[in-house]
Design a protein around this motif. Structure first.
Motif, PDB file in Angstrom:
ATOM      1  N   ASN A 104      57.579  51.035  81.759  1.00 37.26           N
ATOM      2  CA  ASN A 104      58.306  50.648  82.971  1.00 37.26           C
ATOM      3  C   ASN A 104      57.364  50.459  84.153  1.00 37.26           C
ATOM      4  OD1 ASN A 104      60.959  50.328  82.228  1.00 37.26           O
ATOM      5  ND2 ASN A 104      61.488  52.489  82.546  1.00 37.26           N
ATOM      6  N   MET A 105      56.372  51.346  84.246  1.00 40.17           N
ATOM      7  CA  MET A 105      55.413  51.251  85.348  1.00 40.17           C
ATOM      8  C   MET A 105      54.699  49.886  85.313  1.00 40.17           C
ATOM      9  SD  MET A 105      52.393  53.931  86.382  1.00 40.17           S
ATOM     10  CE  MET A 105      51.391  53.841  84.891  1.00 40.17           C
ATOM     11  N   GLU A 106      54.311  49.473  84.116  1.00 37.12           N
ATOM     12  CA  GLU A 106      53.617  48.187  83.969  1.00 37.12           C
ATOM     13  C   GLU A 106      54.547  47.014  84.266  1.00 37.12           C
ATOM     14  OE1 GLU A 106      50.435  49.802  80.598  1.00 37.12           O
ATOM     15  OE2 GLU A 106      52.196  48.680  79.937  1.00 37.12           O
ATOM     16  N   LYS A 107      55.758  47.116  83.781  1.00 42.20           N
ATOM     17  CA  LYS A 107      56.711  46.020  83.999  1.00 42.20           C
ATOM     18  C   LYS A 107      57.040  45.851  85.481  1.00 42.20           C
ATOM     19  CE  LYS A 107      58.941  46.584  79.491  1.00 42.20           C
ATOM     20  NZ  LYS A 107      60.127  47.156  78.803  1.00 42.20           N
ATOM     21  N   VAL A 108      57.182  46.967  86.173  1.00 44.79           N
ATOM     22  CA  VAL A 108      57.503  46.871  87.606  1.00 44.79           C
ATOM     23  C   VAL A 108      56.329  46.248  88.356  1.00 44.79           C
ATOM     24  CG1 VAL A 108      57.977  48.172  89.712  1.00 44.79           C
ATOM     25  CG2 VAL A 108      59.197  48.739  87.615  1.00 44.79           C
ATOM     26  N   LEU A 109      55.121  46.706  88.071  1.00 49.23           N
ATOM     27  CA  LEU A 109      53.955  46.130  88.752  1.00 49.23           C
ATOM     28  C   LEU A 109      53.890  44.625  88.529  1.00 49.23           C
ATOM     29  CD1 LEU A 109      51.290  46.491  90.349  1.00 49.23           C
ATOM     30  CD2 LEU A 109      50.134  46.869  88.158  1.00 49.23           C
ATOM     31  N   TYR A 110      54.107  44.227  87.285  1.00 44.42           N
ATOM     32  CA  TYR A 110      54.060  42.805  86.923  1.00 44.42           C
ATOM     33  C   TYR A 110      55.089  41.998  87.718  1.00 44.42           C
ATOM     34  CZ  TYR A 110      53.644  38.786  83.753  1.00 44.42           C
ATOM     35  OH  TYR A 110      53.404  37.537  83.220  1.00 44.42           O
ATOM     36  N   THR A 111      56.263  42.584  87.875  1.00 44.81           N
ATOM     37  CA  THR A 111      57.372  41.887  88.526  1.00 44.81           C
ATOM     38  C   THR A 111      57.206  41.790  90.039  1.00 44.81           C
ATOM     39  OG1 THR A 111      58.814  42.853  86.839  1.00 44.81           O
ATOM     40  CG2 THR A 111      59.897  41.834  88.724  1.00 44.81           C
ATOM     41  N   ILE A 112      56.747  42.861  90.637  1.00 47.72           N
ATOM     42  CA  ILE A 112      56.824  42.903  92.104  1.00 47.72           C
ATOM     43  C   ILE A 112      55.539  42.436  92.815  1.00 47.72           C
ATOM     44  CG2 ILE A 112      58.654  44.625  92.105  1.00 47.72           C
ATOM     45  CD1 ILE A 112      55.175  45.669  93.178  1.00 47.72           C
ATOM     46  N   ASP A 113      54.436  42.341  92.089  1.00 47.61           N
ATOM     47  CA  ASP A 113      53.174  41.944  92.719  1.00 47.61           C
ATOM     48  C   ASP A 113      53.328  40.619  93.470  1.00 47.61           C
ATOM     49  OD1 ASP A 113      50.477  41.708  93.381  1.00 47.61           O
ATOM     50  OD2 ASP A 113      49.928  40.902  91.419  1.00 47.61           O
ATOM     51  N   GLU A 114      53.771  39.597  92.761  1.00 51.27           N
ATOM     52  CA  GLU A 114      53.933  38.280  93.384  1.00 51.27           C
ATOM     53  C   GLU A 114      55.157  38.249  94.308  1.00 51.27           C
ATOM     54  OE1 GLU A 114      52.428  34.962  92.201  1.00 51.27           O
ATOM     55  OE2 GLU A 114      50.773  36.191  91.516  1.00 51.27           O
ATOM     56  N   LEU A 115      56.185  38.987  93.919  1.00 54.05           N
ATOM     57  CA  LEU A 115      57.420  38.987  94.707  1.00 54.05           C
ATOM     58  C   LEU A 115      57.183  39.503  96.130  1.00 54.05           C
ATOM     59  CD1 LEU A 115      60.489  38.585  94.937  1.00 54.05           C
ATOM     60  CD2 LEU A 115      60.786  40.855  93.905  1.00 54.05           C
ATOM     61  N   THR A 116      56.330  40.502  96.270  1.00 53.12           N
ATOM     62  CA  THR A 116      56.055  41.014  97.614  1.00 53.12           C
ATOM     63  C   THR A 116      55.458  39.912  98.496  1.00 53.12           C
ATOM     64  OG1 THR A 116      53.865  41.829  96.976  1.00 53.12           O
ATOM     65  CG2 THR A 116      55.688  43.410  96.864  1.00 53.12           C
ATOM     66  N   GLY A 117      54.695  39.016  97.878  1.00 58.15           N
ATOM     67  CA  GLY A 117      54.109  37.896  98.624  1.00 58.15           C
ATOM     68  C   GLY A 117      55.188  36.958  99.139  1.00 58.15           C
ATOM     69  N   LEU A 118      56.163  36.666  98.287  1.00 59.08           N
ATOM     70  CA  LEU A 118      57.255  35.780  98.692  1.00 59.08           C
ATOM     71  C   LEU A 118      58.093  36.434  99.790  1.00 59.08           C
ATOM     72  CD1 LEU A 118      58.814  33.097  98.083  1.00 59.08           C
ATOM     73  CD2 LEU A 118      60.306  34.465  96.615  1.00 59.08           C
ATOM     74  N   ILE A 119      58.339  37.730  99.643  1.00 53.76           N
ATOM     75  CA  ILE A 119      59.156  38.440 100.640  1.00 53.76           C
ATOM     76  C   ILE A 119      58.420  38.496 101.988  1.00 53.76           C
ATOM     77  CG2 ILE A 119      60.133  40.696 101.246  1.00 53.76           C
ATOM     78  CD1 ILE A 119      60.857  41.010  98.249  1.00 53.76           C
ATOM     79  N   SER A 120      57.135  38.795 101.955  1.00 55.95           N
ATOM     80  CA  SER A 120      56.363  38.821 103.207  1.00 55.95           C
ATOM     81  C   SER A 120      56.381  37.462 103.881  1.00 55.95           C
ATOM     82  CB  SER A 120      54.900  39.200 102.941  1.00 55.95           C
ATOM     83  OG  SER A 120      54.824  40.466 102.359  1.00 55.95           O
ATOM     84  N   ALA A 121      56.146  36.423 103.102  1.00 59.91           N
ATOM     85  CA  ALA A 121      56.113  35.063 103.665  1.00 59.91           C
ATOM     86  C   ALA A 121      57.469  34.687 104.245  1.00 59.91           C
ATOM     87  CB  ALA A 121      55.693  34.060 102.590  1.00 59.91           C
ATOM     88  N   THR A 122      58.534  35.062 103.563  1.00 59.65           N
ATOM     89  CA  THR A 122      59.883  34.761 104.056  1.00 59.65           C
ATOM     90  C   THR A 122      60.154  35.513 105.357  1.00 59.65           C
ATOM     91  OG1 THR A 122      60.636  34.490 101.762  1.00 59.65           O
ATOM     92  CG2 THR A 122      62.335  34.693 103.436  1.00 59.65           C
ATOM     93  N   ALA A 123      59.776  36.785 105.389  1.00 59.46           N
ATOM     94  CA  ALA A 123      60.003  37.593 106.598  1.00 59.46           C
ATOM     95  C   ALA A 123      59.270  36.981 107.793  1.00 59.46           C
ATOM     96  CB  ALA A 123      59.538  39.030 106.361  1.00 59.46           C
ATOM     97  N   LEU A 124      58.048  36.522 107.559  1.00 57.86           N
ATOM     98  CA  LEU A 124      57.241  35.980 108.662  1.00 57.86           C
ATOM     99  C   LEU A 124      57.748  34.645 109.185  1.00 57.86           C
ATOM    100  CD1 LEU A 124      53.696  37.026 107.416  1.00 57.86           C
ATOM    101  CD2 LEU A 124      54.945  37.950 109.381  1.00 57.86           C
TER     102      LEU A 124
END
Ligand SMILES: [Fe+2]
Ligand SMILES: [Fe+2]
Length: 193
Positions: A104-124
């Motif tokens: 689960n730890m690996e799957k979450v890292l895989y999923t959210i690494d790029e997603l955090t980039g999209l969320i940050s860009a959207t917020a900005l």
């Protein structure tokens, strides 16, 4: 307690040896917070997941062309446990290596690494420049615009969510909630009171 002498403090000082870029440090802090959040959700070791998040891009600044390959070279001599090293390597699955996310730890890292980039860009993009009033709906809208934050690999995020058995919306929701907890540290507090 984690099953290692490593703690958050030693992990952060190690990261600081290899990463000078403020934006990459911010990214590390973001991924750390999201990993901790999901660890809590899954009743897992928050400190361990946080350290993996914090260190996941440790080789990127010095070895951009060998990203995920230098992880082991750097972290093994520091006695970071194998479980952590493998987890970090697995965020390069199908991108640069064949280390498939299994836990689960690996799957979450895989999923959210790029997603955090999209969320940050959207917020900005928002008037508030904040993650505090950001909704899943806004992120979904930007998700569909492939020209927006074009470097964000949507296919990886989708595959990760599938691995976790979670919907994209649910993963987005949890990731936003996690990022709110560290909005100040990652410069996404913006103008929301
Ligand atoms: Fe990475
Ligand atoms: Fe990353």
């Amino acid at each position: 307690m984690s099953d290692t002498n490593f703690n958050r403090e030693t992990a952060f000082s190690l990261l600081s040896e290899y990463v000078k870029s403020e934006s990459l440090i911010r990214h590390a802090l973001t991924v750390e917070a999201v990993m901790q959040h999901f660890a809590e959700k899954f009743n897992e070791d928050e400190e361990k997941w946080g350290i993996v998040g914090l260190l996941h891009d440790i080789d990127f600044e010095m070895y951009p062309d060998e990203h995920c390959f230098k992880t082991r070279t750097i972290l093994e001599p520091r006695n970071l446990p194998e479980e952590y090293i493998r987890a970090i390597e697995s965020h390069g699955y199908k991108l640069v290596n064949e280390v498939e996310p299994i836990t689960n730890m690996e799957k979450v890292l895989y999923t959210i690494d790029e997603l955090t980039g999209l969320i940050s860009a959207t917020a900005l993009m928002r008037p508030s420049k904040s993650v505090l009033d950001l909704t899943v709906k806004s992120v979904k809208k930007k998700w569909k615009q492939s020209s927006f934050a074009a470097g964000v690999n949507r296919a990886v995020i989708e595959e990760g969510a599938n691995m976790l058995g979670m919907s994209l919306e649910e993963v987005m929701e949890e990731t936003i909630l996690a990022m709110r907890k560290v909005a100040d540290e990652i410069d996404l507090h913006g103008s929301v009171a």
